[in-house]
Design an enzyme around this catalytic site. Structure first.
Site, short mmCIF file in Angstrom:
data_model
loop_
_atom_site.label_atom_id
_atom_site.label_comp_id
_atom_site.label_asym_id
_atom_site.label_seq_id
_atom_site.Cartn_x
_atom_site.Cartn_y
_atom_site.Cartn_z
N TYR A 52 -33.30 -8.08 22.95
CA TYR A 52 -32.79 -8.88 23.89
C TYR A 52 -33.48 -8.65 25.40
CZ TYR A 52 -28.59 -9.64 20.99
OH TYR A 52 -28.12 -10.02 20.89
N SER A 215 -21.88 -16.37 20.18
CA SER A 215 -21.65 -17.87 20.76
C SER A 215 -20.09 -18.27 20.41
CB SER A 215 -23.21 -18.11 19.97
OG SER A 215 -23.77 -17.70 20.34
N PRO A 216 -19.03 -17.92 20.38
CA PRO A 216 -17.98 -18.42 20.29
C PRO A 216 -17.53 -19.88 21.20
CG PRO A 216 -18.09 -16.62 21.85
CD PRO A 216 -19.03 -16.59 21.27
N VAL A 225 -22.93 -25.08 25.33
CA VAL A 225 -20.88 -25.16 25.14
C VAL A 225 -20.32 -26.30 25.02
CG1 VAL A 225 -21.25 -23.03 26.25
CG2 VAL A 225 -20.71 -25.26 27.59
N PHE A 226 -18.82 -26.23 24.28
CA PHE A 226 -18.41 -27.66 23.70
C PHE A 226 -17.40 -27.77 24.80
CE2 PHE A 226 -16.90 -24.17 21.59
CZ PHE A 226 -15.49 -23.47 22.06
#
Length: 305
Positions: A52, A215-216, A225-226
């Protein structure tokens, strides 16, 4: 915040883990505020990886939290290793070198948890076992786990590794829920019946390995993103309705959906936004009904047989 045991260990961890992959997008004051807010919310489990920001994220975190002996004992640190440019590397030498670098950047003497980041096709599990033994005996790592691994990959490691593997970090969200949906379609001739992960969710439950969804909020592989996305009108309609019932945000419901699963998961959130961080943590206090869980699942396009 509500806590769970991490795998078979005695380590009590908050049900929401704070991912630090994007902490290098914040300035100094922003990073300090982010870490402070997480701790105030009871989310004192911080997830890192040596890749990262090419290690920069771990350095920024250590500075932001003002790492010292007292601070260190109040938090739980997890990091990952094994990804190198153009390859994966689970060699003994790389694991040991990686952990030394991680500890130096985090300004600490030990990690609570070390995960192997991505499966290495050239893995020699005997070397992994030697590395884990050395890290445990030296006190540099207290618990071990994996990330993105199938059951047989874990079984191969377990043939040689004597330490319990307490966690498996896997991609999972409402819209990326194949590890759940294929279980509904056993022995059926449709796309949903294809088992691409070796029944990893059931495997982890059987062996008391904590699943850490990453990645929820994402759909696809980092496609976006949804929540609030026009591509998912029915899903957002249902989530908004459930959020209104509980007087919380859709962000909270998306995490609560994962926490409702009896596998006792620990989602890893990646937001750097303080309000969204608080919304994620609020999910620990909500338990969706069975009807609500399934309604959200179906609204994401999953068809029950």
């Amino acid at each position: 915040m509500r806590t769970i045991k991490l795998g078979t260990s005695s380590l009590e961890v908050p049900v929401v883990a704070v991912g630090c992959m994007r902490i290098n997008s914040l300035d100094k004051s922003g990073a300090e505020a982010f870490v402070k807010t997480a701790i105030e919310e009871g989310a004192n489990f911080f997830d890192h990886a040596d890749i990262y920001g090419a290690g920069e994220c771990e350095e920024i975190f250590a500075d932001a939290i003002g790492m010292n002996a007292s601070v260190r004992e109040s938090i739980i640190l997890q990091s990952k290793c094994g990804i190198r440019k153009g390859m994966f590397d689970f060699s003994k030498e790389h694991i040991l070198d990686s952990v030394d670098g991680i500890l130096k950047r985090l300004k600490t003497d030990y990690l609570d948890v070390l995960l192997l980041h991505r499966p290495d096709a050239l893995v020699e599990p005997e070397e992994v076992a030697e590395a884990f033994d050395q890290l445990e005996q030296s006190g540099k790592v207290r618990h071990f786990g994996v990330s993105n691994q199938k059951p047989m990959q874990i079984e191969l490691l377990k043939k040689y590794v004597k330490q319990p593997l307490v966690a498996n970090q896997l991609q999972l969200s409402i819209t990326n829920a194949k590890m759940i949906s294929h279980g509904f379609n056993v022995n059926m001739e449709n796309e949903a019946a294809i088992d691409r992960d070796g029944s990893i969710l059931d495997y982890c439950r059987l062996h008391d390995i904590t699943v850490q969804p990453w990645s929820p909020f994402q759909y696809g592989f980092f496609e976006g993103v949804f929540l609030g996305n026009d591509k998912f009108p029915e899903l957002n309609k249902v989530i908004d309705t459930v959020a209104a019932k509980y007087e919380v945000t859709p962000t909270t419901i998306a995490i609560a959906w994962l926490l409702r699963h009896p596998a006792k998961m620990q989602p890893v959130i990646g937001t750097m936004n303080l309000e969204r961080l608080k919304d994620c943590c609020a999910a620990a206090e909500i338990t969706l009904t069975r009807e609500e869980w399934y309604e959200i699942f179906r609204a994401a396009g999953n068809v029950l047989p």
